[in-house]
Design an enzyme around this catalytic site. Structure first.
Site, PDB file in Angstrom:
ATOM      1  N   ASP A 118      25.431  70.116  58.559  1.00 33.79           N
ATOM      2  CA  ASP A 118      26.169  70.897  57.983  1.00 33.79           C
ATOM      3  C   ASP A 118      27.671  71.485  59.139  1.00 33.79           C
ATOM      4  O   ASP A 118      27.054  72.556  59.587  1.00 33.79           O
ATOM      5  CB  ASP A 118      26.282  69.752  57.214  1.00 33.79           C
ATOM      6  CG  ASP A 118      26.107  71.157  56.068  1.00 33.79           C
ATOM      7  OD1 ASP A 118      25.936  72.477  56.913  1.00 33.79           O
ATOM      8  OD2 ASP A 118      26.133  71.308  54.501  1.00 33.79           O
TER       9      ASP A 118
ATOM     10  N   TYR B 133      24.189  63.424  58.208  1.00 35.99           N
ATOM     11  CA  TYR B 133      24.141  63.968  57.356  1.00 35.99           C
ATOM     12  C   TYR B 133      22.874  64.143  56.291  1.00 35.99           C
ATOM     13  O   TYR B 133      21.351  64.611  56.013  1.00 35.99           O
ATOM     14  CB  TYR B 133      24.618  65.397  56.948  1.00 35.99           C
ATOM     15  CG  TYR B 133      23.940  66.804  56.239  1.00 35.99           C
ATOM     16  CD1 TYR B 133      24.000  67.597  56.350  1.00 35.99           C
ATOM     17  CD2 TYR B 133      23.677  66.294  54.577  1.00 35.99           C
ATOM     18  CE1 TYR B 133      23.585  68.490  56.135  1.00 35.99           C
ATOM     19  CE2 TYR B 133      23.998  67.342  53.674  1.00 35.99           C
ATOM     20  CZ  TYR B 133      23.439  68.819  54.788  1.00 35.99           C
ATOM     21  OH  TYR B 133      22.985  69.559  53.908  1.00 35.99           O
TER      22      TYR B 133
ATOM     23  N   GLU C  62      23.180  65.597  46.644  1.00 35.89           N
ATOM     24  CA  GLU C  62      23.588  65.304  48.302  1.00 35.89           C
ATOM     25  C   GLU C  62      24.652  64.716  48.039  1.00 35.89           C
ATOM     26  O   GLU C  62      25.606  65.252  48.981  1.00 35.89           O
ATOM     27  CB  GLU C  62      22.172  65.412  49.564  1.00 35.89           C
ATOM     28  CG  GLU C  62      21.312  66.267  50.224  1.00 35.89           C
ATOM     29  CD  GLU C  62      22.085  67.400  50.699  1.00 35.89           C
ATOM     30  OE1 GLU C  62      22.669  67.450  51.029  1.00 35.89           O
ATOM     31  OE2 GLU C  62      21.003  68.753  50.100  1.00 35.89           O
TER      32      GLU C  62
END
Ligand code: SF4
Length: 372
Positions: free
Chosen positions: A157, A139, A56
């Site tokens: 996102d 996020y 991520e």
């Protein structure tokens, strides 16, 4: 209800059935990504939080295709968060080089140390706690919480914003619509399998509900999509007109020593490309400094030669154009005061590829060293 009005509504509004349809599609069509457990095992094994976090962080502002080789290299070299925490920052920055946005690599390293030393190697399991870690924004915290720990939250996102804007036919332009799109995404987040739902939304946005020409005919949630019912999917999401990125300019100095070493300098820790290597440059300003003035501030006295052409690079908030000067210098060449010698060192050409040089500086050096 008239025929025209009926045509403008989806067969059913987005809701729990949408989630079921999306999860069923995900079970069949999910992308095979190295940080996801293999299909068929997902229900029995949670993904490793370290791998989810690493992927991520790397995926922020970068494509899946670009990230995969970096992810695999990092995991081979540092298979656990403890191993990454014990690495040197220079090695981490060098391994990151080419992925851009180097503050992420610095935060990745800081975060690994916090998890390894302050959390005994275990990632916190909630969105709120995850958000306290260095480099983990809203996020990323939601993505890790949902995917690695099954917390019912949905990371939102740009891809997910687009899908939600279309599913609900939101006409408010971005970025003002962000809050509403997050709220709407939250109305879909299921209590069961939130991690798979988050990844299904990501896959849908990446492969089917694409920015241009979404593949609505094969979309698993077409019957629930308000934008598709109205034929406005390609218009959404709307965006407020964005100001042009300003242009900054400067001069870069590529000094090549006779024994094949190139002069590099470490940038200050704080700020853009903090702690990365660069070749010395003038300040990056709105106006190009006159050549004579710039050459007075060169890092060494030498026979500087302007390389034809310029090097351009686009950062998030501005575009940069650099003129490159090159010089061949003796092995005992002395640096000037302008070079800030305590931050400089000579780097062998063969070591350039594995050094913590950001993309813009790789371009500058390649431009400066190309034989003409
Ligand atoms: Fe996106 Fe089309 Fe699916 Fe709607 S139907 S979610 S616009 S791909």
């Amino acid at each position: 209800m008239t025929a025209v009005a009926r045509k403008q509504l989806p067969l059913r509004p987005a809701g729990p059935d949408t989630v079921d349809a999306l999860l069923a599609w995900y079970d069949e069509e999910r992308r095979d990504l190295p940080w996801r457990p293999k299909p068929g095992r997902a229900k029995h094994r949670r993904p490793d939080p370290y791998g989810v976090w690493l992927s991520e962080i790397m995926l922020q502002q970068t494509t899946v295709k670009a990230v995969i080789p970096y992810y695999l290299r990092f995991l081979t070299r540092w298979p656990t968060v403890e191993a990454l925490a014990a690495a040197s920052l220079d090695d981490v920055l060098a391994a990151w080089a080419g992925l851009g946005y180097y503050s992420r690599a610095r935060n990745l390293y800081k975060c690994a140390q916090v998890v390894a030393y302050a959390h005994a190697g275990r990632f916190p399991e909630t969105e709120t706690e995850l958000e306290r870690l260095p480099g983990v924004g809203p996020y990323t915290a939601a993505a890790i919480a949902a995917i690695a720990f099954n917390e019912p939250v949905t990371p939102v996102d740009g891809n997910v914003e687009r899908v939600v804007a279309r599913l609900f036919a939101v006409r408010q332009p971005l970025p003002g619509a962000k809050r509403e799109l997050k709220r709407l995404a939250g109305t879909l987040t299921p209590a069961e399998r939130p991690g798979d739902f988050a990844q299904a939304m990501m896959d849908l946005g990446a492969g089917i509900c694409t920015p241009r020409r979404p593949s609505c005919l094969v979309c698993p949630v077409q019957t629930d999509c308000a934008a598709n019912a109205r034929g406005i999917q390609e218009e959404l999401p709307l965006r407020a007109v964005r100001a042009e990125r300003p242009l900054r300019v400067g001069i870069a100095f590529v000094a090549l020593r006779e024994d094949g070493y190139v002069l590099v300098r470490r940038r200050p820790e704080a700020g853009l490309l903090g702690g990365m290597l660069e070749v010395p440059t003038t300040a990056w300003n709105d106006l190009m400094p006159p050549a004579r003035e710039a050459l007075r501030a060169a890092p060494l006295k030498a026979d500087w030669w302007q390389v034809p052409g310029t090097v351009s690079h686009t950062f998030t908030h501005f575009k940069l154009e650099l003129i490159v000067y090159r010089a061949l210098v003796a092995t005992d060449a002395t640096l000037t005061f302008w070079a800030e010698p305590d931050r400089c060192r000579w780097l062998a050409r063969r070591d350039l590829a594995s050094s913590a040089l950001p993309s813009v500086m790789r371009k500058v050096i390649a431009h400066g060293l190309t034989e003409r």
